[in-house]
Motif scaffolding. Structure first.
Motif, PDB file in Angstrom:
ATOM      1  N   ASP A  95       6.183   5.967  -2.948  1.00  0.00           N
ATOM      2  CA  ASP A  95       6.458   5.774  -4.373  1.00  0.00           C
ATOM      3  C   ASP A  95       7.099   4.414  -4.635  1.00  0.00           C
ATOM      4  OD1 ASP A  95       5.418   8.216  -5.036  1.00  0.00           O
ATOM      5  OD2 ASP A  95       7.340   9.255  -5.119  1.00  0.00           O
ATOM      6  N   THR A  96       7.990   3.984  -3.745  1.00  0.00           N
ATOM      7  CA  THR A  96       8.639   2.685  -3.906  1.00  0.00           C
ATOM      8  C   THR A  96       7.628   1.553  -3.805  1.00  0.00           C
ATOM      9  OG1 THR A  96      10.719   3.526  -3.021  1.00  0.00           O
ATOM     10  CG2 THR A  96      10.418   1.142  -2.995  1.00  0.00           C
ATOM     11  N   CYS A  97       6.734   1.633  -2.840  1.00  0.00           N
ATOM     12  CA  CYS A  97       5.707   0.598  -2.698  1.00  0.00           C
ATOM     13  C   CYS A  97       4.786   0.565  -3.909  1.00  0.00           C
ATOM     14  CB  CYS A  97       4.900   0.837  -1.429  1.00  0.00           C
ATOM     15  SG  CYS A  97       5.811   0.527   0.102  1.00  0.00           S
ATOM     16  N   TYR A 121      -0.836   0.400  -3.268  1.00  0.00           N
ATOM     17  CA  TYR A 121       0.358  -0.164  -2.637  1.00  0.00           C
ATOM     18  C   TYR A 121       1.087   0.896  -1.814  1.00  0.00           C
ATOM     19  CZ  TYR A 121       0.028  -4.428  -5.491  1.00  0.00           C
ATOM     20  OH  TYR A 121      -0.380  -5.598  -6.057  1.00  0.00           O
ATOM     21  N   GLY A 122       1.166   2.108  -2.351  1.00  0.00           N
ATOM     22  CA  GLY A 122       1.840   3.183  -1.631  1.00  0.00           C
ATOM     23  C   GLY A 122       1.109   3.558  -0.363  1.00  0.00           C
ATOM     24  N   LEU A 128       1.017   1.196   6.985  1.00  0.00           N
ATOM     25  CA  LEU A 128       1.505   0.113   7.832  1.00  0.00           C
ATOM     26  C   LEU A 128       2.847   0.462   8.461  1.00  0.00           C
ATOM     27  CD1 LEU A 128       0.495  -2.972   5.657  1.00  0.00           C
ATOM     28  CD2 LEU A 128      -0.507  -2.266   7.833  1.00  0.00           C
ATOM     29  N   THR A 129       3.717   1.104   7.696  1.00  0.00           N
ATOM     30  CA  THR A 129       5.030   1.473   8.235  1.00  0.00           C
ATOM     31  C   THR A 129       4.896   2.475   9.374  1.00  0.00           C
ATOM     32  OG1 THR A 129       6.133   1.064   6.111  1.00  0.00           O
ATOM     33  CG2 THR A 129       7.275   2.481   7.684  1.00  0.00           C
ATOM     34  N   LEU A 130       4.093   3.520   9.164  1.00  0.00           N
ATOM     35  CA  LEU A 130       3.923   4.528  10.217  1.00  0.00           C
ATOM     36  C   LEU A 130       3.203   3.943  11.430  1.00  0.00           C
ATOM     37  CD1 LEU A 130       2.993   7.699   8.119  1.00  0.00           C
ATOM     38  CD2 LEU A 130       5.200   7.109   9.137  1.00  0.00           C
ATOM     39  N   ALA A 131       2.217   3.047  11.186  1.00  0.00           N
ATOM     40  CA  ALA A 131       1.504   2.436  12.303  1.00  0.00           C
ATOM     41  C   ALA A 131       2.437   1.544  13.121  1.00  0.00           C
ATOM     42  CB  ALA A 131       0.315   1.628  11.788  1.00  0.00           C
TER      43      ALA A 131
END
Length: 272
Positions: A95-97, A121-122, A128-131
């Motif tokens: 949600d922030t992204c 964006y989310g 990308l964060t989880l990867a």
């Protein structure tokens, strides 16, 4: 005695808020006080560490069953922590992204963040964060082994929740209080709760050193996480005027990731 009972109650409230673990909270005169959620923030690092312990146990068990590739154990451990928390922080990250990824004003950003639909964006931010988290944990697992990687998960999960408590103290609430997901947390947390949260974080760091970690590695993890938390705080203040629940979720995810990246960089292959 009453004080201990109250702290136990606050810990259970924190467990109920941050995870999907069913707990029974002892009420006071048959009532739930909404202020307990506000005060329970002091125990967020301890609950985070417990989530990390669950992930570490899955990691160690999976690594024993599937020594290679490392991604199997890492992804199973990540799945365990996501299931345990119900994807609470990952949802806030997405949600922030979505809200802050584009060049929109504060009001429009908050409107987007309230939308339950996942935008580009989310999706990109979450993927990308989880990867990156999986890649960093795989690198750490290859260099340090399952036990040290499990300790890293406990530390990163615990200290990343401490980072959210710091933001609760240093930032005002930047969202719409009428639509806050947890209205008591739309108030600032006091210094006493921050002190308890930091004490939990210090205890976790001390435990890692006692388990044989060189202090420089603990310091590298803590410094990376503190730096990312400071960047998140500045970003949220500039874009929203303060924190939101979604912003805290993003901060937790990115500080946790920063800890893994710092350790993966600082841990030579084959080092104890």
């Amino acid at each position: 005695m009453q004080r201990l009972v109250h702290e136990w109650r606050l810990l259970l409230v924190a467990v109920q808020f941050l995870t999907r673990v069913p707990v029974r909270i002892p009420l006071q005169q048959g009532r739930f006080d909404p202020g307990w959620l506000h005060a329970s923030a002091r125990h967020f690092p301890l609950v985070g560490a417990a989530v990390g312990v669950a992930g570490a146990l899955v990691l160690c068990a999976a690594a024993a069953l599937w020594p290679a590739p490392a991604a199997i154990a890492v992804l199973l451990s990540m799945a365990a922590t996501v299931w345990l928390t119900g994807g609470f922080h990952e949802d806030g990250l997405a949600d922030t992204c979505d809200g802050l990824g584009g060049a929109v004003d504060r009001e429009r950003a908050l409107e987007i963040m309230k939308d339950s639909r996942l935008g580009s964006y989310g999706a990109l931010g979450l993927l990308l964060t989880l990867a990156l988290k999986a890649a960093a944990l795989c690198a750490l697992l290859a260099a340090a082994g399952p036990l040290a990687t499990g300790v890293a998960m406990v530390l990163a999960h615990g200290l990343s929740r401490a980072a959210t408590v710091v933001l609760l103290v240093v930032l005002p609430y930047g969202g719409d209080p009428a639509h806050a997901k947890a209205k008591p947390l739309a108030q600032q947390v006091g210094g006493a709760s921050l002190a308890v949260a930091l004490a939990w974080a210090l205890l976790l760091a001390t435990g890692a050193v006692a388990a044989g970690w060189p202090p420089v590695r603990v310091a590298a993890l803590a410094a990376a996480m503190a730096t990312v938390a400071a960047v998140c705080a500045r970003w949220l203040r500039r874009r929203l005027g303060g924190y939101t629940g979604d912003g805290l979720g993003a901060t937790q995810q990115w500080t946790e990731l920063a800890g893994y990246l710092a350790l993966a960089a600082a841990w030579p292959a084959g080092a104890p």
